[in-house]
Scaffold this active site. Structure first.
Site, PDB file in Angstrom:
ATOM      1  N   HIS B 252      -4.066  -1.189   3.399  1.00 35.09           N
ATOM      2  CA  HIS B 252      -3.311  -0.321   2.495  1.00 35.09           C
ATOM      3  C   HIS B 252      -1.934  -0.930   2.335  1.00 35.09           C
ATOM      4  O   HIS B 252      -1.302  -1.291   3.315  1.00 35.09           O
ATOM      5  CB  HIS B 252      -3.220   1.097   3.066  1.00 35.09           C
ATOM      6  CG  HIS B 252      -2.740   2.111   2.078  1.00 35.09           C
ATOM      7  ND1 HIS B 252      -1.430   2.161   1.679  1.00 35.09           N
ATOM      8  CD2 HIS B 252      -3.382   3.074   1.392  1.00 35.09           C
ATOM      9  CE1 HIS B 252      -1.302   3.139   0.793  1.00 35.09           C
ATOM     10  NE2 HIS B 252      -2.469   3.717   0.606  1.00 35.09           N
ATOM     11  N   ARG B 272       3.781   6.256  -5.498  1.00 35.78           N
ATOM     12  CA  ARG B 272       3.945   5.326  -6.625  1.00 35.78           C
ATOM     13  C   ARG B 272       3.464   5.965  -7.922  1.00 35.78           C
ATOM     14  O   ARG B 272       4.063   5.773  -8.971  1.00 35.78           O
ATOM     15  CB  ARG B 272       3.201   4.021  -6.333  1.00 35.78           C
ATOM     16  CG  ARG B 272       3.969   3.140  -5.356  1.00 35.78           C
ATOM     17  CD  ARG B 272       3.143   1.967  -4.857  1.00 35.78           C
ATOM     18  NE  ARG B 272       2.180   2.365  -3.843  1.00 35.78           N
ATOM     19  CZ  ARG B 272       0.962   1.882  -3.729  1.00 35.78           C
ATOM     20  NH1 ARG B 272       0.541   0.972  -4.587  1.00 35.78           N
ATOM     21  NH2 ARG B 272       0.165   2.295  -2.777  1.00 35.78           N
TER      22      ARG B 272
END
Lengths: 354, 642
Positions: B252, B272
């Protein structure tokens, strides 16, 4: 930035144990669980401790740190003084298995007893429509990570093993509240169930559960109190009360908290009894309890449905009534002002006193 | 003999190993099919690693953008997996995930809503439309709690009908399975121990569903919990099943790297998706420099365009921060290697300067609280320091796509969720994991039930196998000459993190295999202090051999695959190679050595490959495959003209 720190950890099993001292390295930015892991990797490889996510999301690493129920992964070492000894013990309310691991099966039993979500019969999967504002209330309770800190801190069971049978604890009150507030749950008796079968009445709102909740769920304010209030509302329906005053006077009231565990979870209006918080009760035990101040978990009698006739109306006419005027809605035996000891009023500062 | 006669025995039709999303969904299905079902949970019931999933569950319900449908989801999944996915699994997944999500609502799940009262869906890396059903940023918890409560409700039904909650479905919490027992080539049962008491337990069952999750504990920086020791992978190998795609591990891109109390913990991609950007130590928003050619068309080229996308996604292209995870992880890695990293060796993820504190708290509540409380970091006020963390293994048990039945030479073994391989190809899209659990959990549970139905005789557990399993399990406690399991785990993590990490090289991989072989000798002699009662040292000692064999598979496959694709990056072979796309690397166990073979990928059906543009396929397919595709299109064109 590492230093040796003093830890005292309870080691033992159900036959007994004691606090053992460890000097262990602690680095900047670590939490208590980091330190326990370091101990396992060094001095105490068989130190038993539950953990999973180490991120405050799974609720596994519940323990009592300096006497306070907390998650090991969410207790930063920086919250302690540099030379403060950190004492770690297992959850006190549950039987010890070994070291910091306790037998929390009590919680899973209570979970199994709580009636599950009842899907609406006529809504197909995919057709569920709910507004965000309506799901948010339940969503707050669904944040629960089942760390059981609220259960261990609750004084109703913390030092009272005997209450465990009748009392489900804060975790399952908010489960009931969550379902009660679920916009599409088909059951309508969640509150009554909580009162009758989960022992909601034992709770006297000391808010310890809210205080320890790592998810900051307002267990008492948003879960327990609304459940209690609405149970009271329904019981305190003046018409119900009036009917019972007139036609069932003197009948032995039934209590709810101690109803048999088996059987229906719906204390129906068919059961007799008189209810009053305001002094009209004929239950001497309840009266005595009321004398000792605000006592939310005293046994409260069941409400009585009005004795209606075939047409669904009270069999009451001016002609058959024995008074010249309308009766007092509070009952004839209630005089004003009410004796203060019969009032169920919690002064805001009351909690600070003890 | 005396040792085995005193072992607690249970008879079940279906035993599900693992109590995360896939395991619980499989168990529900087996129980609904009327089978007597056991759920084995390594932790307490409801603590499974699924709770860590934050973003959501991907399902093309089209609630937020009505142009979404299963074909688009299928395309995104294949694209994300760099076309190495088992196409049939990706197809089933895209088609069935909406039903699986809607079904959760009938179990009591409360997802966030759209204005018209439907399930809200959010944007996520690699998904063309807003597609992730979510509950704030705690979707995994909602999923696990919902399934847990559904199981309780089934138990309540059984209580009413049979007088016992455990009549048809029972949860064995804090129980670890160490061995699968076979009768010939058929699964006959499972052997393990209660963590609490250390007592052994034997399940006799003709069908076993593996749902044990991943392998992340073999890595130093990982978002995975202690449970993720590759148990299911190893059990399957030892039972004669095969693993595929083990070289593909997802790192990740945004795990916290500082402070240590939260090291490895994920910062969800929604940060994000909701406006957070990645910056290097020079303050530069560097992701624009790392958009690969294959994605050039879908991603913004300027900061202005990227910023417009959050409010007007139809007329602007996505910000490059939302590239698939492998791309972002590699970009961060490159920045750090080039000396533009943060003090703790990551980069900065900044949402504080881009959204108001109120909005951050509202949209990312648990993210905010998590960092405030775990690390005293206020994400509304300062940027986070993030870097790649081992998160997910794409590889796993090679299964039949429709039934989840394991390949190789074993019958009665099924796998679902992270432990199975193929669905995600070389890289998993965020949000596809939760829906994968539901879709294939249900399938595996259902097929395990019908497999058990179809048997005329029940396989039998052989006494000597149980004796051998007891002996293996007790060995670490009886030795006091070996090393501590904690030391061995640290050494294994060092080998895997340093030599089989995010960027790989031939020399290092070969070195890793040598070291793993050394570790194998040491693990065989591990000793655990203390007794059998809740002894984490002993538990780890038993898990180590699983971690080791799975690590060997990863290292071998990583050495073999001479290209870079998705979760496998070779510095010495930096390009994606169409020829390698046709190949799955299959691991099997011969004695106790890992054997690697190459196996061709199944060929995608015409109507599915027809969903893609030729220009896109040209990036992935070999010339011969493209010629086939052209012929296909020409045929279809003629058919249309007739």
């Amino acid at each position: 930035m590492s230093a040796k720190r003093q830890f005292r950890i309870w080691r033992g099993d159900e036959s007994g144990g004691d606090l053992q001292d460890y000097m262990v390295e602690v680095n900047e930015g670590e939490v208590v669980l980091d330190v326990i892991h370091r101990l396992q990797a060094t001095d105490a490889p068989d130190l038993a401790c539950r953990w999973n996510c180490k991120a405050g999301k799974c609720g596994s690493c519940s323990m009592e740190i300096n006497g306070k129920p907390r998650l090991g992964c969410m207790t930063r070492m920086s919250t302690f003084g540099d030379d403060e000894t950190v004492t770690v013990t297992p959850l006190r309310t549950f039987p010890v298995i070994r070291d910091l691991v306790t037998d929390v099966s009590f919680n899973y039993e209570k979970a199994r007893e709580t009636p599950a979500f009842a899907p609406p019969a006529d809504v197909a999967p995919g057709d569920y429509r709910m507004q965000q504002v309506d799901v948010e209330r339940s969503q707050e309770f669904r944040k629960c990570i089942e760390c059981f800190l609220c259960q261990t801190v609750c004084h109703v069971i913390r030092d009272h093993e005997e209450n465990k049978q009748a009392f489900s604890g804060p975790r399952y009150f908010i489960r009931a509240a969550e379902l009660d507030m679920h916009p599409l749950d088909a059951r309508t008796d969640r509150k009554e169930y909580a009162q009758a079968e989960q022992g909601l009445g034992f709770c006297n709102i000391t808010k310890c559960c809210t205080e320890v909740c790592p998810e900051h769920i307002k267990i008492t304010d948003n879960g327990i109190i609304p459940m209690k209030e609405r149970v009271v509302d329904r019981r305190y329906d003046p018409l119900v009360w009036l009917g019972s005053k007139i036609f069932r006077r003197g009948e032995t009231p039934q209590t709810s908290v101690t109803t048999a565990r088996q059987g229906s979870a719906t204390p129906g209006s068919a059961r007799g009894g008189v209810h009053s918080h305001a002094g009209g009760s004929h239950d001497s035990r309840a009266e005595a309890q009321a004398q000792s101040g605000v006592n939310w978990h005293r046994e409260v009698p069941h409400p009585t449905a009005p004795a209606v006739d075939d047409r669904g109306k009270l069999p009451l006419t001016e002609l058959t009534f024995d008074r010249a005027a309308a009766p007092s809605p509070f009952g004839d035996d209630v005089t004003f002002p009410l004796p203060p000891e019969h009032l169920n009023f919690a002064h805001p500062e009351q909690d600070n006193k003890h | 003999m005396t040792t085995t006669t005193r072992i607690e025995r249970h008879h079940y039709d279906v035993v599900v190993i693992g109590a995360g999303g896939a395991g619980l969904r499989a168990a529900i299905e087996a129980r609904l099919a009327g089978k007597k079902t056991a759920i084995i949970s390594k932790s307490l019931f409801g603590k499974a690693h699924t709770v860590m999933a934050e973003g959501g569950a991907a399902a093309a319900m089209g609630n937020v953008n009505s142009r979404d449908n299963w074909q688009v989801h299928f395309r995104d999944t294949m694209r994300g997996g760099k076309f190495l996915n088992n196409f049939r699994m990706a197809e089933l997944h895209a088609k069935e995930s909406p039903q699986r999500i809607w079904e959760l609502e009938t179990y009591g799940a409360l997802f966030d809503r759209t204005k018209d009262g439907k399930i809200s869906q959010r944007n996520f890396g690699g998904h063309e439309y807003p597609r992730l059903a979510h509950v704030g940023d705690r979707t995994g918890l909602e999923l696990i709690r919902t399934l847990q409560q559904k199981i309780v409700s089934l138990q309540q039904e059984d209580q009413r009908e049979f007088g016992s909650y455990d009549a048809r479905i029972r949860v064995f919490s804090e129980t670890t399975i160490t061995e699968l027992l076979l009768d010939g080539d058929r699964v006959a049962g499972a052997f393990g121990y209660y963590r609490e008491s250390g007592e052994f337990i034997l399940f006799e069952a003709p069908a076993v569903v593996l749902a044990t999750g991943g392998v992340g504990r073999s890595y130093k920086v990982t978002s995975n919990s202690w449970e993720y020791t590759g148990d299911g992978h190893a059990l399957a190998l030892r039972a004669g099943a095969t693993l595929i795609n083990m070289e593909f591990l997802q790192f990740h891109p945004t795990g916290m790297v500082w402070p240590p109390s939260v090291k490895g913990i994920l910062v969800t991609e929604s940060v994000r998706g909701d406006g957070g950007v990645l910056k290097n130590s020079e303050g530069k928003r560097f992701m624009f420099d790392y958009v690969p050619d294959v994605f050039r068309k879908q991603y913004a080229e300027t900061e202005e365009e990227a910023d417009r996308w959050y409010t007007d996604p139809d007329n602007n292209r996505r910000p490059p921060e939302l590239l698939p995870r492998d791309e972002v992880a590699r970009a961060i890695n490159s920045e750090v290697k080039a000396g533009r990293g943060s003090p703790a060796g990551g980069v900065f993820l900044d949402i504080a300067s881009r959204r108001s504190a109120d909005e951050i708290r509202r949209r990312l509540p648990s993210m905010y609280h998590q960092f405030k409380e775990l690390a005293d970091v206020d994400i509304t006020a300062e940027p986070m320091e993030v870097g790649p963390t081992c998160h997910y293994v794409m590889g796993g048990v090679e299964v039949d796509p429709d039934s989840g039945a394991a390949f190789g030479h074993v019958r009665g073994l099924f796998a679902a969720g992270e432990v199975s391989g193929g669905m995600h190809g070389s890289n998993r899209l965020g949000g596809n994991s939760l829906s994968d659990l539901l879709v294939f959990g249900k399938r595996a549970g259902g097929h395990a039930a019908s497999y058990a139905d179809g048997l005329t005789t029940r396989p039998k557990v052989a006494v000597h196998e149980v004796e051998a399993a007891v002996e293996t399990a007790l060995a670490p406690l009886q030795r006091d000459t070996g090393e501590s399991p904690y030391t061995l785990q640290q050494d294994l993590q060092a080998v895997m993190g340093d030599l089989v990490g995010i960027i790989r090289r031939e020399g290092e991989l070969a070195d890793a295999l040598v070291r793993l072989a050394e570790l194998r000798e040491r693990v065989a002699k591990v000793s655990a202090a203390g007794g059998r009662r809740y002894n984490p040292g002993w538990h780890l000692a038993l898990d180590l051999r699983n971690m080791l064999v799975v690590s060997e598979c990863t290292a071998k496959a990583a050495l073999e695959r001479q290209e870079s694709r998705g979760g496998h990056t070779r510095e010495d072979y930096p390009a994606m190679e169409p020829k390698w796309r046709q190949v799955n690397l299959v691991c099997a166990l011969d004695g106790d050595t890992v054997q690697l073979t190459r196996k061709p990928l199944p060929k995608m059906r015409p109507e599915l490959i027809g969903l893609f543009d030729r220009a896109e396929l040209a990036k992935y397919l070999t010339d011969e495959e493209l010629a086939d595709f052209d012929a296909l299109v020409a045929d279809a064109g003629e058919a249309d003209n007739r």
